[in-house]
Motif scaffolding. Structure first.
Motif, PDB file in Angstrom:
ATOM      1  N   PRO A 166       0.806  -1.230   0.000  1.00  0.00           N
ATOM      2  CA  PRO A 166       0.000   0.000   0.000  1.00  0.00           C
ATOM      3  C   PRO A 166       0.834   1.272   0.000  1.00  0.00           C
ATOM      4  N   MET A 202      -9.645   7.374  -3.209  1.00  0.00           N
ATOM      5  CA  MET A 202      -9.312   6.769  -1.925  1.00  0.00           C
ATOM      6  C   MET A 202     -10.613   6.699  -1.128  1.00  0.00           C
ATOM      7  N   SER A 205     -11.604   8.108   3.123  1.00  0.00           N
ATOM      8  CA  SER A 205     -10.403   8.851   3.526  1.00  0.00           C
ATOM      9  C   SER A 205     -10.670   9.653   4.799  1.00  0.00           C
ATOM     10  N   GLU A 279      -5.466   8.520   5.909  1.00  0.00           N
ATOM     11  CA  GLU A 279      -5.736   7.084   5.810  1.00  0.00           C
ATOM     12  C   GLU A 279      -6.929   6.857   4.892  1.00  0.00           C
ATOM     13  N   GLY A 280      -6.868   5.782   4.149  1.00  0.00           N
ATOM     14  CA  GLY A 280      -7.965   5.446   3.252  1.00  0.00           C
ATOM     15  C   GLY A 280      -7.738   4.088   2.620  1.00  0.00           C
ATOM     16  N   THR A 281      -8.683   3.677   1.807  1.00  0.00           N
ATOM     17  CA  THR A 281      -8.618   2.401   1.105  1.00  0.00           C
ATOM     18  C   THR A 281      -8.543   2.662  -0.388  1.00  0.00           C
ATOM     19  N   GLU A 283      -9.120   2.315  -4.124  1.00  0.00           N
ATOM     20  CA  GLU A 283     -10.287   1.814  -4.855  1.00  0.00           C
ATOM     21  C   GLU A 283      -9.915   0.633  -5.746  1.00  0.00           C
ATOM     22  N   SER A 286      -8.257  -2.303  -3.065  1.00  0.00           N
ATOM     23  CA  SER A 286      -8.973  -2.493  -1.790  1.00  0.00           C
ATOM     24  C   SER A 286      -8.022  -2.685  -0.614  1.00  0.00           C
ATOM     25  N   SER A 287      -6.825  -2.134  -0.715  1.00  0.00           N
ATOM     26  CA  SER A 287      -5.843  -2.225   0.368  1.00  0.00           C
ATOM     27  C   SER A 287      -5.793  -0.900   1.108  1.00  0.00           C
ATOM     28  N   ALA A 288      -5.743  -1.003   2.431  1.00  0.00           N
ATOM     29  CA  ALA A 288      -5.672   0.196   3.257  1.00  0.00           C
ATOM     30  C   ALA A 288      -4.253   0.752   3.234  1.00  0.00           C
ATOM     31  N   CYS A 289      -4.142   2.062   3.181  1.00  0.00           N
ATOM     32  CA  CYS A 289      -2.821   2.683   3.190  1.00  0.00           C
ATOM     33  C   CYS A 289      -2.871   3.956   4.027  1.00  0.00           C
ATOM     34  N   GLN A 290      -1.711   4.337   4.495  1.00  0.00           N
ATOM     35  CA  GLN A 290      -1.573   5.552   5.294  1.00  0.00           C
ATOM     36  C   GLN A 290      -0.446   6.393   4.707  1.00  0.00           C
TER      37      GLN A 290
END
Length: 366
Positions: A166, A202, A205, A279-281, A283, A286-290
């Motif tokens: 991510p 994202m 978010s 922070e968000g996912t 699209e 579908s992996s969360a990232c910061q």
């Protein structure tokens, strides 16, 4: 000439000192070291070996990739050589003409290595093959095939995981190099700008901040890296941002804000670090990232506001001008937050006090 070189060296030393003193760099890396870790805790990295391998640098991953295959080929070549030697298949053993070998055309260490490589990679040139003469050879080829498949799966999984991390998606999310403080809708606000460089959204978010500073309690206790929550928001709220275009987020400087006691002439003398998290996912995956960045007092401009970057073309399309992403213009702003709430009238910022030569300041044409 000499003066220019000296100034360049001084600027480089200042930038290096600032980089060392901040906890989070502008690109999101944490500047922290762990010392005096118990020896037994190092085995925890071996227990969680998958995460350890994924977090390795690419050069180490490529080294393990090459070493794992090459070493396995060589180890099994020694085993194949041992099988051929026990059966009397080697050239120096002078096998009779009617001798049936365990493996065709394996008569030395080099040919044993080639047979091992061809077996594990399933090349199958057709020159070397196992005969039913030796049950041990049949068992060994099954074992090597299974181990080779495991190595393939493990290394391919590591490479795919590293490619799809991510944090790679976070590289396409950009923060403004500086933060600004100026009035916004009857409030004095600290504002930052963030942009999503991809057209994919994202999802979910959220953005928030932490103010890191050293505080001393009344009883004399010193708290290093004391954390204070900083709330950022937009006019539409602070959660589930519609991150389709660059956003300008703001923190209201009220009496509950740690910036309330600061002023235009004391801001640069403060020692703190504002760390901002998004922070968000993703699209697509579908992996969360910061995404992280930080601002120190020298990177907060009092009395400036960001230039607009969103316009509409004649064709009716929305256009984002990233050339203005980090550009600012001076605006009339109170000397401090207390003055903003209690004294009428604002003033333009002092050029000597807060101007930053790293930014191009332009006027907004009406």
């Amino acid at each position: 000439m000499v003066f220019g070189i000296r100034k360049h060296i001084q600027d480089h030393l200042v930038e290096r000192r600032i980089r060392r003193s901040r906890l989070v760099t502008k690109d999101g890396h944490c500047n922290i070291e762990f010392g005096n870790v118990k020896y037994g805790n190092h085995f925890a990295f071996l227990v969680d070996f998958w995460t350890t391998f994924v977090e390795f640098r690419w050069r180490f991953v490529l080294f393990f990739f090459i070493a794992s295959f090459t070493l396995s080929w060589f180890i099994f070549s020694l085993l194949w050589f041992w099988v051929a030697r026990n059966n009397g298949d080697l050239t120096w053993q002078n096998p009779p003409s009617n001798h049936t070998p365990c493996m065709w055309n394996v008569y030395g260490l080099t040919t044993a290595f080639l047979f091992s490589l061809e077996t594990q990679t399933t090349i199958g040139y057709g020159v070397r093959a196992v005969t039913p003469q030796c049950p041990g050879a049949v068992a060994l080829i099954i074992i090597q095939t299974l181990i080779g498949a495991l190595i393939h799966c493990f290394m391919c999984g590591i490479i795919v995981s590293k490619i799809s991390l991510p944090k790679k998606r976070a590289k396409t999310i950009s923060f403004s190099e500086m933060a600004v403080i100026c009035p916004k809708k009857d409030f004095l606000c600290l504002m930052i700008r963030v942009a999503n460089l991809r057209k994919t959204l994202m999802i979910g978010s959220q953005i928030y901040g932490k103010l890191l500073r050293t505080t001393v309690k009344p009883d004399g206790e010193t708290i290093i890296m004391d954390q204070v929550n900083i709330e950022f928001r937009m006019d539409a709220g602070k959660d589930n941002l519609f991150f389709v275009c660059p956003l300008t987020l703001y923190h209201v400087i009220d009496k509950a804000s740690p910036f309330f006691e600061m002023a235009v002439d004391t801001l640069r003398k403060q020692e703190f670090e504002l760390v901002v998290f998004l922070e968000g996912t993703a699209e697509t995956t579908s992996s969360a990232c910061q995404v992280r960045t930080s601002f120190i007092p020298q990177e907060i401009m009092w009395g400036y506001n960001f230039l607009p970057i969103i316009s509409r073309s004649k064709e009716g399309k929305y256009r984002v001008d990233f050339s203005n992403f980090s550009k600012v213009a001076s605006v009339a702003t109170a000397h401090c937050a207390y003055c903003f709430h209690n004294i009428m009238g604002h003033h333009l910022p002092s050029i000597n006090a807060i101007d930053n030569v790293g930014f191009e300041v332009i006027d907004i044409l009406e």
